[in-house]
Design a protein around this motif. Structure first.
Motif, PDB file in Angstrom:
ATOM      1  N   ALA A   1       0.804  -1.166   0.028  1.00 48.91           N
ATOM      2  CA  ALA A   1       0.165  -0.190   0.103  1.00 48.91           C
ATOM      3  C   ALA A   1       0.746   1.356   0.104  1.00 48.91           C
ATOM      4  CB  ALA A   1      -1.061   0.030   1.101  1.00 48.91           C
TER       5      ALA A   1
ATOM      6  N   LEU B   1      -1.132   8.808   2.078  1.00 51.99           N
ATOM      7  CA  LEU B   1      -1.852   7.787   1.456  1.00 51.99           C
ATOM      8  C   LEU B   1      -2.547   7.106   2.626  1.00 51.99           C
ATOM      9  CD1 LEU B   1       1.084   6.008  -0.465  1.00 51.99           C
ATOM     10  CD2 LEU B   1      -0.872   6.718  -1.308  1.00 51.99           C
TER      11      LEU B   1
ATOM     12  N   GLN C   1      -8.484   2.239  -2.759  1.00 54.28           N
ATOM     13  CA  GLN C   1      -7.680   1.453  -3.489  1.00 54.28           C
ATOM     14  C   GLN C   1      -7.342   1.869  -4.809  1.00 54.28           C
ATOM     15  OE1 GLN C   1      -5.632  -1.170  -2.189  1.00 54.28           O
ATOM     16  NE2 GLN C   1      -6.645   0.098  -0.336  1.00 54.28           N
ATOM     17  N   ILE C   2      -5.995   1.910  -5.256  1.00 55.31           N
ATOM     18  CA  ILE C   2      -5.700   2.028  -6.386  1.00 55.31           C
ATOM     19  C   ILE C   2      -6.082   1.182  -7.383  1.00 55.31           C
ATOM     20  CG2 ILE C   2      -3.618   2.747  -8.008  1.00 55.31           C
ATOM     21  CD1 ILE C   2      -4.077   4.561  -5.631  1.00 55.31           C
ATOM     22  N   GLY C   3      -6.520   1.568  -8.654  1.00 51.18           N
ATOM     23  CA  GLY C   3      -7.025   0.516  -9.600  1.00 51.18           C
ATOM     24  C   GLY C   3      -8.254   0.068  -9.207  1.00 51.18           C
TER      25      GLY C   3
ATOM     26  N   ASN D   1     -12.270   0.037  -9.364  1.00 51.61           N
ATOM     27  CA  ASN D   1     -13.182  -0.115 -10.805  1.00 51.61           C
ATOM     28  C   ASN D   1     -14.611   0.466 -10.520  1.00 51.61           C
ATOM     29  OD1 ASN D   1     -11.130  -1.673 -12.010  1.00 51.61           O
ATOM     30  ND2 ASN D   1     -12.259  -3.503 -11.279  1.00 51.61           N
TER      31      ASN D   1
ATOM     32  N   ILE E   1      -0.728   4.929  -9.803  1.00 51.06           N
ATOM     33  CA  ILE E   1       0.574   4.697  -9.237  1.00 51.06           C
ATOM     34  C   ILE E   1       1.213   3.599  -9.487  1.00 51.06           C
ATOM     35  CG2 ILE E   1       1.396   4.386  -6.880  1.00 51.06           C
ATOM     36  CD1 ILE E   1      -0.493   6.203  -5.883  1.00 51.06           C
TER      37      ILE E   1
END
Lengths: 243, 243
Positions: free
Chosen positions: A53, A73, A79-81, A83, A234
């Motif tokens: 993370a 952060l 969360q990155i990514g 959807n 990222i």
DNA sequence: TAGTGGTCTAGACCACCCT
DNA sequence: GGGTGGTCTAGACCACTAA
């Protein structure tokens, strides 16, 4: 909840609240294991999550440290990514409207067969939508979905949220997705619907969304007005898996 | 090499070579543990890696399966989010040249202080380079680096490869990076050096590169010719860490 | 040399899928 | 209920850092 997740959460909270400071060494795994009444392996797994993370880093033989800027952060739980459809991303009292420009069924072309891993005899939905944010045209979405994977789509569903239908009503769970971003010149549709002049560039994002099992679900090409959208991501440096 | 990496590699090879087919269930963890003369935990760790790499998925209570299209991913050993400079990315017999347009030292502006987490009294390098691929102008790179983090940069180094100098000579190890992509109209420099007309869009990529410890090392804004570059990335769906 | 992280094991128990 | 994955433990040994 799994114990390693609880430990990860607790350590994350401590970083966020400043109990563990930036650049500071946090207690060793053995101590943490004792404090949380668990084993060192479990603590290690929790720290691995925090490392992925981007909150901490470890130096073998030395210790585990809080990254600089880790607090930023730790603040946001997203969360990155992730959807999320545009509908969910809007928020903030902004009014997002969708106008269905075109809704057809046909056979896929070669590129679509390739992207969706389907035969050219397998029919697909062909959907074109205009997104309008706060009365301003925002993006043009061209979406191709195999009928067999998402049956019974209606114009009414498209006017609400396609993603809500897929996830909520059909119970579909999204997996990975692959995206490619380009800058392109505006085409006729961009000029008409996004009000692009000849000098207005377009941010084109093509995406293939996969199901958990790796089946391609959706192939989309989205044209964004250059002055309304930017994409951030990222890259987390990971262990070189594989030799 | 760690045993779990060896196991992951071997399973990856089997997927690649078709011993384990797409959509097929692979042997259970206990059997794999016996076959590889190791413990189930180690096999699990190997499978976790392959899962993150997008090659397999697991269903608790059912088994571990090879993803559709996993073979494509197994073929290439490269990692997503890898940090390679353009020099390395070129390859393929294409001739990449670099022309240093500008090389200065100055104090950072507010945005640069913000991105690099530095005081406004901390001097930075200000580098502008033109990249030329196969005699065609390719991208304009504007790079800002705190002098304290990468001392003794020379014009000669910039003519070779800055990344080689940082990684090779200084022994700097890159960590994560954050990028933002936009489509923008060409500015005067783009027109002059990238030969952009007024109608040629530019793909602008701003990036902050971090060190392992989270210290921002480099802030760069790169302008790409729209017809020579596209950016691809994969979002891997991960466990919702944190509740 | 002492401290600390990385890996590994054997066994255990639980949760979940499927028949 | 049998098969399978997810998690956890206690202990062990190795690799690396730092003094």
């Amino acid at each position: 909840m799994a114990k390693y997740k609880e430990v990860a959460n607790e350590i994350r909270k401590r970083i966020k609240s400043g109990i563990y400071h930036s650049e500071e060494k946090i207690p060793d795994q053995e101590s943490l294991a004792k404090e949380f009444g668990t084993s060192r392996v479990t603590v290690k797994k929790a720290l691995d999550m925090l490392s992925v993370a981007g909150l901490v880093y470890t130096i073998q033989g030395s210790g585990t440290y809080v990254k600089k800027n880790a607090v930023n952060l730790a603040e946001r739980n997203i969360q990155i990514g992730q959807n999320v459809g545009l509908t969910a991303a809007a928020g903030e009292r902004l009014e997002l409207k969708t106008k269905v420009l075109d809704f057809n069924v046909r056979f896929p072309d070669e590129e679509e067969c390739n992207q969706l891993s389907i035969m050219k005899e397998e029919p697909v939905y062909d959907i074109r939508r205009l997104r309008i944010l706060d009365e301003k045209p925002y993006s043009l979405e061209h979406t191709i979905i195999p009928i067999s994977l998402a049956p019974n789509i209606t114009k009414e569903i498209l006017n609400r949220s396609l993603y809500d239908y897929l996830q909520g009503d059909l119970g579909i769970v999204f997996g990975d997705n692959r995206q490619t971003v380009r800058a392109v010149k505006p085409d006729a549709n961009d000029k008409q619907y996004l009000h692009c002049s000849n000098e207005d560039p377009v941010l084109e994002v093509s995406k293939v969304m996969f199901l958990e099992r790796g089946t391609p679900l959706e192939y989309s090409i989205v044209h964004h007005r250059y002055d309304m959208v930017e994409m951030s991501f990222i890259n987390v440096s990971r262990d070189g898996l594989f030799g």
